[in-house]
Design an enzyme around this catalytic site. Structure first.
Site, mmCIF file in Angstrom:
data_model
loop_
_atom_site.group_PDB
_atom_site.id
_atom_site.type_symbol
_atom_site.label_atom_id
_atom_site.label_comp_id
_atom_site.label_asym_id
_atom_site.label_seq_id
_atom_site.Cartn_x
_atom_site.Cartn_y
_atom_site.Cartn_z
ATOM 1 N N GLY A 14 0.876 -1.117 -0.195
ATOM 2 C CA GLY A 14 0.087 -0.049 0.088
ATOM 3 C C GLY A 14 0.992 1.387 0.025
ATOM 4 O O GLY A 14 2.144 1.152 0.059
ATOM 5 N N ASP A 35 0.146 -8.961 1.066
ATOM 6 C CA ASP A 35 -0.701 -8.009 0.477
ATOM 7 C C ASP A 35 -1.698 -8.826 -0.424
ATOM 8 O O ASP A 35 -1.156 -9.466 -1.353
ATOM 9 C CB ASP A 35 -0.026 -6.954 -0.030
ATOM 10 C CG ASP A 35 -0.965 -5.641 -0.391
ATOM 11 O OD1 ASP A 35 -1.950 -5.736 -0.887
ATOM 12 O OD2 ASP A 35 -0.470 -4.505 0.372
ATOM 13 N N THR A 39 -6.367 -2.933 -2.409
ATOM 14 C CA THR A 39 -5.863 -1.683 -2.848
ATOM 15 C C THR A 39 -4.513 -1.353 -2.666
ATOM 16 O O THR A 39 -3.992 -0.260 -3.440
ATOM 17 C CB THR A 39 -6.660 -0.698 -1.726
ATOM 18 O OG1 THR A 39 -5.970 -1.100 -0.416
ATOM 19 C CG2 THR A 39 -8.141 -0.957 -1.668
ATOM 20 N N GLY A 40 -3.580 -2.251 -2.345
ATOM 21 C CA GLY A 40 -2.319 -2.215 -2.447
ATOM 22 C C GLY A 40 -1.884 -2.351 -4.006
ATOM 23 O O GLY A 40 -2.368 -2.837 -4.799
ATOM 24 N N ASP A 60 -4.198 -12.751 1.516
ATOM 25 C CA ASP A 60 -5.251 -12.035 2.474
ATOM 26 C C ASP A 60 -4.962 -12.473 3.915
ATOM 27 O O ASP A 60 -4.765 -13.396 4.361
ATOM 28 C CB ASP A 60 -6.614 -12.643 2.199
ATOM 29 C CG ASP A 60 -7.746 -11.550 2.515
ATOM 30 O OD1 ASP A 60 -8.387 -10.803 1.810
ATOM 31 O OD2 ASP A 60 -7.960 -11.367 3.929
ATOM 32 N N SER A 78 -5.461 -2.771 5.410
ATOM 33 C CA SER A 78 -7.090 -2.425 5.065
ATOM 34 C C SER A 78 -7.201 -1.419 4.071
ATOM 35 O O SER A 78 -6.203 -0.564 3.985
ATOM 36 C CB SER A 78 -7.386 -1.848 6.469
ATOM 37 O OG SER A 78 -8.833 -1.424 6.369
ATOM 38 N N TYR A 148 -15.390 0.750 8.520
ATOM 39 C CA TYR A 148 -13.835 1.257 8.621
ATOM 40 C C TYR A 148 -13.642 1.415 10.185
ATOM 41 O O TYR A 148 -13.017 0.756 10.799
ATOM 42 C CB TYR A 148 -13.498 2.144 7.614
ATOM 43 C CG TYR A 148 -12.048 2.527 7.655
ATOM 44 C CD1 TYR A 148 -10.993 1.613 7.270
ATOM 45 C CD2 TYR A 148 -11.727 3.815 8.288
ATOM 46 C CE1 TYR A 148 -9.801 2.071 7.490
ATOM 47 C CE2 TYR A 148 -10.582 4.245 8.238
ATOM 48 C CZ TYR A 148 -9.393 3.351 8.090
ATOM 49 O OH TYR A 148 -8.028 3.754 8.024
ATOM 50 N N LYS A 152 -11.498 -0.813 12.860
ATOM 51 C CA LYS A 152 -10.085 -0.342 13.434
ATOM 52 C C LYS A 152 -10.531 -0.171 15.000
ATOM 53 O O LYS A 152 -9.450 -0.354 15.614
ATOM 54 C CB LYS A 152 -9.889 1.240 12.912
ATOM 55 C CG LYS A 152 -9.402 0.966 11.322
ATOM 56 C CD LYS A 152 -8.346 0.509 11.129
ATOM 57 C CE LYS A 152 -7.561 0.482 9.923
ATOM 58 N NZ LYS A 152 -6.201 0.084 9.850
ATOM 59 N N THR A 178 -3.180 11.521 5.699
ATOM 60 C CA THR A 178 -1.840 11.295 5.096
ATOM 61 C C THR A 178 -1.879 11.336 3.640
ATOM 62 O O THR A 178 -2.632 10.939 3.095
ATOM 63 C CB THR A 178 -1.104 10.299 5.565
ATOM 64 O OG1 THR A 178 -1.104 10.156 7.239
ATOM 65 C CG2 THR A 178 0.419 10.165 5.506
#
Ligand code: UDP
Length: 320
Positions: A14, A35, A39-40, A60, A78, A148, A152, A178
């Site tokens: 990622g 990964d 999304t990576g 995964d 994630s 999400y 988390k 970020t």
């Protein structure tokens, strides 16, 4: 005891995970990157594939965690952008709950130090400003961001349980917005959307009027904070906010991106997504006191680098 230098990085392909892999290799560690590439992106780690002590597993965290001994486990697996985590809400929740559980089990089996990439989303749409770590949050369990946020939050709880029950050395960074090179130009986050649209001359969409705020941290500051946290001899008590406290409205960000790119693109209004937090800014007193950390890169400098990255055509068409 596991071999001295073996480290597993989940989500290592990622945006942020790839910088973690790089920095660990610089430290002389043997790095296994896990990964599932949901999304990576391989382009983030392609330059590492021929490195002697780097290996990549496409898999995964829910089903393919390797059992090899590890001295450290870094969990960054994630999706993190709202459109991406909402595209697969069950997968997002499970990656954070089952995936974190699997990785904690591995760390427990080998006495490894554990890093958890948490998020400012644990504060939800905060009523306290700025947000200190002991603020418990204002989170909706029954909305589009819940997969999400609650994933988390559960991951932090799992870390807490493993620390209490098994004395596992867990270190939790709560990441605030970020940005930087290696962001996926299509991931839908505000910095990448605005820069890509400005460069392409496409209107910037301002959701909900743009008076909501975010505090943007450049990736290199964040990674520095992660490593200070992981290299502290003693496990700190509880999670630590890592983010840049300079706060901007979304409209201010759009104006800045347009000015810095010299773009003539328009700004157009679009609806505010449900549960979109109105303001967000980290209280970083704890990071300053415990890690001696504070961000060094201001928004202008960080945007310059990020605009240069997205300015490469190959990046915008997804080849680099
Ligand atoms: N946003 C926007 N236009 C965009 C993308 C996002 O106005 O093209 C807004 C979004 O509604 C939010 C803020 O920018 O208020 C930050 O969104 P992002 O998806 O980057 O991250 P979030 O902090 O919401 O997780």
């Amino acid at each position: 005891m596991p071999p001295k230098t073996n480290v597993l990085v989940s989500g290592g392909a990622g945006f942020l995970g790839s910088y973690v892999c790089e920095r660990l290799l610089e430290e002389g560690k043997h790095v296994t990157c896990l990964d599932n590439l949901s999304t990576g992106r391989m382009c983030n780690i392609e330059h590492l594939l021929d490195t002697k002590h780097f290996s990549f597993i496409e898999g995964d965290v829910c089903s393919s965690v390797p059992s090899d001994p590890a001295r450290e486990v870094w969990n960054l697996a994630s999706p993190a952008s709202p459109p991406q985590y909402q595209a697969d809400p069950v997968g997002t929740l499970m990656a954070n709950v089952n995936g974190t559980h699997n990785l904690l089990e591995l760390a427990h089996a080998h006495g490894a130090r554990f890093f958890q990439a948490s998020t400012s989303e644990v504060y939800g749409d905060p009523e306290v400003h700025p947000q200190p770590e002991d603020y418990k949050g204002s989170v909706n369990t029954f909305g589009p961001r819940a997969c999400y946020d609650e994933g988390k939050r559960s991951a932090e709880t799992l870390c807490f349980i493993y620390r209490e029950r098994y004395g596992l050395d867990v270190r939790i960074a709560r990441i605030f917005n970020t940005y930087g090179p290696r962001m996926d130009p299509k991931d839908g986050r505000v910095v990448s959307n605005f820069i890509v649209n400005a460069l392409d001359g496409v209107p910037l969409q301002i959701y909900g009027g743009g008076s909501q705020t975010r505090s943007f941290c450049y990736y290199s500051d964040l990674i520095d904070g992660f490593f200070r946290l992981m290299r502290l001899p003693e496990m700190p008590e509880g999670p630590i906010n890592i983010g840049n406290p300079s706060e901007f409205t979304i409209r201010e960000l759009a104006e800045k991106v347009l000015a810095m790119t010299g773009s003539q693109a328009a700004m157009v209004d679009a609806p505010l997504p449900e549960d979109d937090p109105m303001q967000r800014r980290p209280d970083i007193s704890k990071a300053k006191a415990k890690l001696g950390w504070e961000p060094m890169v201001d928004l202008t400098e960080g945007l310059e680098e990020t605009i240069a990255y997205f300015g490469r055509n190959s990046v915008r068409v997804g080849l680099d």
